[in-house]
Design a protein around this motif. Structure first.
Motif, PDB file in Angstrom:
ATOM      1  N   UNK A 356       0.652  -1.474  -0.193  1.00  0.00           N
ATOM      2  CA  UNK A 356       0.060   0.131  -0.035  1.00  0.00           C
ATOM      3  C   UNK A 356       1.095   1.605  -0.152  1.00  0.00           C
ATOM      4  N   UNK A 357       1.745   1.396   0.690  1.00  0.00           N
ATOM      5  CA  UNK A 357       2.938   1.989   0.445  1.00  0.00           C
ATOM      6  C   UNK A 357       3.294   2.932  -0.457  1.00  0.00           C
ATOM      7  N   UNK A 358       3.092   1.970  -1.362  1.00  0.00           N
ATOM      8  CA  UNK A 358       4.129   2.044  -2.441  1.00  0.00           C
ATOM      9  C   UNK A 358       2.894   2.432  -3.510  1.00  0.00           C
ATOM     10  N   UNK A 359       1.475   1.745  -3.808  1.00  0.00           N
ATOM     11  CA  UNK A 359       0.360   1.822  -4.981  1.00  0.00           C
ATOM     12  C   UNK A 359      -0.527   2.836  -4.267  1.00  0.00           C
ATOM     13  N   UNK A 360      -0.332   3.377  -3.056  1.00  0.00           N
ATOM     14  CA  UNK A 360      -1.472   4.439  -2.978  1.00  0.00           C
ATOM     15  C   UNK A 360      -0.776   6.024  -2.562  1.00  0.00           C
ATOM     16  N   UNK A 361      -1.193   6.566  -2.798  1.00  0.00           N
ATOM     17  CA  UNK A 361      -0.792   7.941  -2.171  1.00  0.00           C
ATOM     18  C   UNK A 361      -0.973   8.250  -0.534  1.00  0.00           C
ATOM     19  N   UNK A 362       0.553   9.047  -0.322  1.00  0.00           N
ATOM     20  CA  UNK A 362       0.254   8.952   1.501  1.00  0.00           C
ATOM     21  C   UNK A 362      -1.288   9.892   1.611  1.00  0.00           C
ATOM     22  N   UNK A 363      -2.058  11.004   1.069  1.00  0.00           N
ATOM     23  CA  UNK A 363      -3.345  11.854   1.509  1.00  0.00           C
ATOM     24  C   UNK A 363      -3.914  10.399   1.427  1.00  0.00           C
ATOM     25  N   UNK A 364      -3.912   9.593   0.598  1.00  0.00           N
ATOM     26  CA  UNK A 364      -6.238   8.620   0.521  1.00  0.00           C
ATOM     27  C   UNK A 364      -5.405   7.643   1.469  1.00  0.00           C
ATOM     28  N   UNK A 365      -3.320   7.024   1.831  1.00  0.00           N
ATOM     29  CA  UNK A 365      -3.445   5.810   2.470  1.00  0.00           C
ATOM     30  C   UNK A 365      -3.810   6.431   4.350  1.00  0.00           C
ATOM     31  N   UNK A 366      -3.870   7.510   4.400  1.00  0.00           N
ATOM     32  CA  UNK A 366      -2.781   8.507   5.551  1.00  0.00           C
ATOM     33  C   UNK A 366      -4.978   8.902   5.837  1.00  0.00           C
ATOM     34  N   UNK A 367      -6.126   8.072   5.648  1.00  0.00           N
ATOM     35  CA  UNK A 367      -7.245   7.809   6.056  1.00  0.00           C
ATOM     36  C   UNK A 367      -7.574   6.723   6.430  1.00  0.00           C
ATOM     37  N   UNK A 368      -7.382   6.018   5.773  1.00  0.00           N
ATOM     38  CA  UNK A 368      -7.206   4.595   6.123  1.00  0.00           C
ATOM     39  C   UNK A 368      -6.699   3.570   7.539  1.00  0.00           C
ATOM     40  N   UNK A 369      -5.114   4.674   7.056  1.00  0.00           N
ATOM     41  CA  UNK A 369      -3.865   4.479   8.223  1.00  0.00           C
ATOM     42  C   UNK A 369      -5.061   5.324   9.649  1.00  0.00           C
TER      43      UNK A 369
END
Length: 446
Positions: A356-369
């Motif tokens: 995920x840390x490569x596939x997904x942008x930090x902005x999008x991943x931050x919501x899931x995190x």
């Protein structure tokens, strides 16, 4: 002295103990500067990656994966892993002093490879550790068939593969299901033959009881004795997660009946695999080795996304016989990001954010995190899935980019929680340390 300052000083002291290079804190305006500084100061434990060996072994290393995906049929790469990714420039410059702009043409790729080779020669057997230093990683769990030159404890910890032990019969019919599996099952057969040799066996034992006692358990115990800290299943590439609870007597009958049968009945063979999966995971619990499972849409155009739904694993997590086995769900479970978060209420389930840390942008991943941190913060693990993906993105660039993306994602998640008065500054510091280091440190007893 405030507790926040004490925590930050402790993180800085730990960071100073690891050989490292300068790591600039994020300048992302969405991240609180104090949180950014704290996150930058914490060396990470990488829960999942595929590092390659240092020179001279680097050139012939194929043990970075039991099922390499670099020779599969072409499929659609995520945008974050394509050769035109702007972040590649920063990685090339930071690691190899190469100032090329992606995407590179053939001449540019040749120049990049020359820059890489220069650093390899300079670093020699220290090369793999040099990459960890550049990515601000103190310890990397190396998911490899075998360790080797430059990839050794204490900076690298071994996570071997165990799927081959699930498929002791004729696998030609399973291999015929898709072009990807046609490539993968012969590799599993080859690895199982290697395990047979390591166990001192010339052939698959004639009974299930002998198979378990003479091959499965001895291999797990050997790997544990040789430094393995966990065991990895790539089972999602080979079949679905629907594991039934099969009695041993039934499994023994199926084993004896099907052992020398060409193209064994698929439904019966699945029942045997289901029993073996529960047996292996129980043995891992007995030996104190967490079980790693690939849980995201995987590589290849034939990967079964529906069969990878982590909710299919819930009966395993609810099995009282497996409560001593810790399961780590790798890659954050995309597209099942909410479902996988719900599974963290199980006391023996964790997840990491590799790939995920490569596939997904930090902005999008931050919501899931943030969602996961609001629910089960002690269950979330930093991980990069550093892997030799392409000529443009080797495991080196992947580690560097994933590390930066994770820290930005974490910073945005904690800043949002802080601004919404969900956490205090002290708790933000604690959570940063947990995700980047302490959760893994506790899980693996480092």
């Amino acid at each position: 002295m405030s507790s926040t300052r004490r925590t930050l000083l402790a993180a800085l002291a730990l960071f100073a103990a690891v050989p490292s290079y300068s790591h600039a804190q994020s300048t992302n305006p969405s991240i609180d500067p104090t949180i950014a500084a704290q996150i930058a100061a914490i060396p990470a434990i990488d829960n999942h990656a595929h590092p390659m060996l240092s020179p001279p072994a680097y050139a012939t290393d194929r043990n970075f994966d039991a099922l390499p995906v670099d020779t599969m049929e072409p499929y659609t790469d995520p945008a974050g892993m394509r050769p035109n990714l702007p972040a590649l420039h920063d990685a090339w410059q930071a690691i190899f002093n190469f100032n090329g702009q992606p995407p590179l043409d053939a001449a540019g790729l040749a120049q990049l490879e020359a820059a890489r080779e220069k650093i390899r020669q300079q670093q020699a057997t220290n090369y793999s550790t040099y990459i960890l230093d550049k990515a601000n990683i103190s310890t990397m769990l190396a998911n490899r068939v075998a360790m080797g030159t430059g990839v050794q404890p204490p900076r690298f910890r071994w996570v071997p593969y165990v799927d081959a032990l699930l498929f002791p019969l004729d696998n030609s019919a399973l291999a015929a299901a898709t072009p990807d599996r046609k490539q993968f099952f012969p590799l599993e057969d080859k690895l199982r033959a290697q395990y047979l040799q390591q166990a001192g066996l010339k052939a698959i034992p004639p009974t299930l009881d002998a198979y378990l006692k003479q091959l499965v358990t001895p291999i797990l115990e050997q790997q544990k004795a040789n430094g393995a800290v966990a065991e990895k299943f790539e089972i999602a590439y080979l079949r679905s997660f629907g594991f039934d609870d099969v009695p041993q007597a039934e499994a023994a009958h199926l084993y004896a009946t099907l052992l020398h049968t060409p193209h064994p009945n698929e439904a019966q063979y699945k029942r045997l695999q289901d029993f073996l999966f529960r047996y292996i995971t129980a043995e891992c619990g007995r030996l104190g080795m967490p079980v790693h499972l690939h849980t995201t849409s995987g590589g290849g155009g034939y990967f079964s996304i529906a069969g990878d739904n982590p909710l299919l694993l819930e009966p395993l997590f609810n099995d009282p016989r497996l409560r001593k086995t810790n399961f780590v769900l790798l890659h954050g479970g995309w597209p099942f990001v909410h479902e996988i978060g719900a599974l963290l209420q199980k006391p023996n389930v964790y997840l990491d954010i590799s790939q995920q840390s490569l596939m997904i942008s930090p902005r999008t991943m931050s919501a899931w995190l943030r969602e996961w941190l609001e629910l089960y913060p002690e269950k979330i693990l930093y991980a990069t899935d550093a892997y030799p993906y392409s000529p443009s993105m080797g495991w080196e660039e992947a580690a560097y980019i994933a590390n930066r993306n994770i820290r930005d994602s974490l910073g945005m998640a904690l800043t949002g929680m802080l601004h919404d008065n969900e956490i205090t500054p002290t708790r933000a510091t604690e959570l940063a340390n947990m995700v980047l280091h302490k959760n893994a440190e506790s899980l693996y007893n480092f």
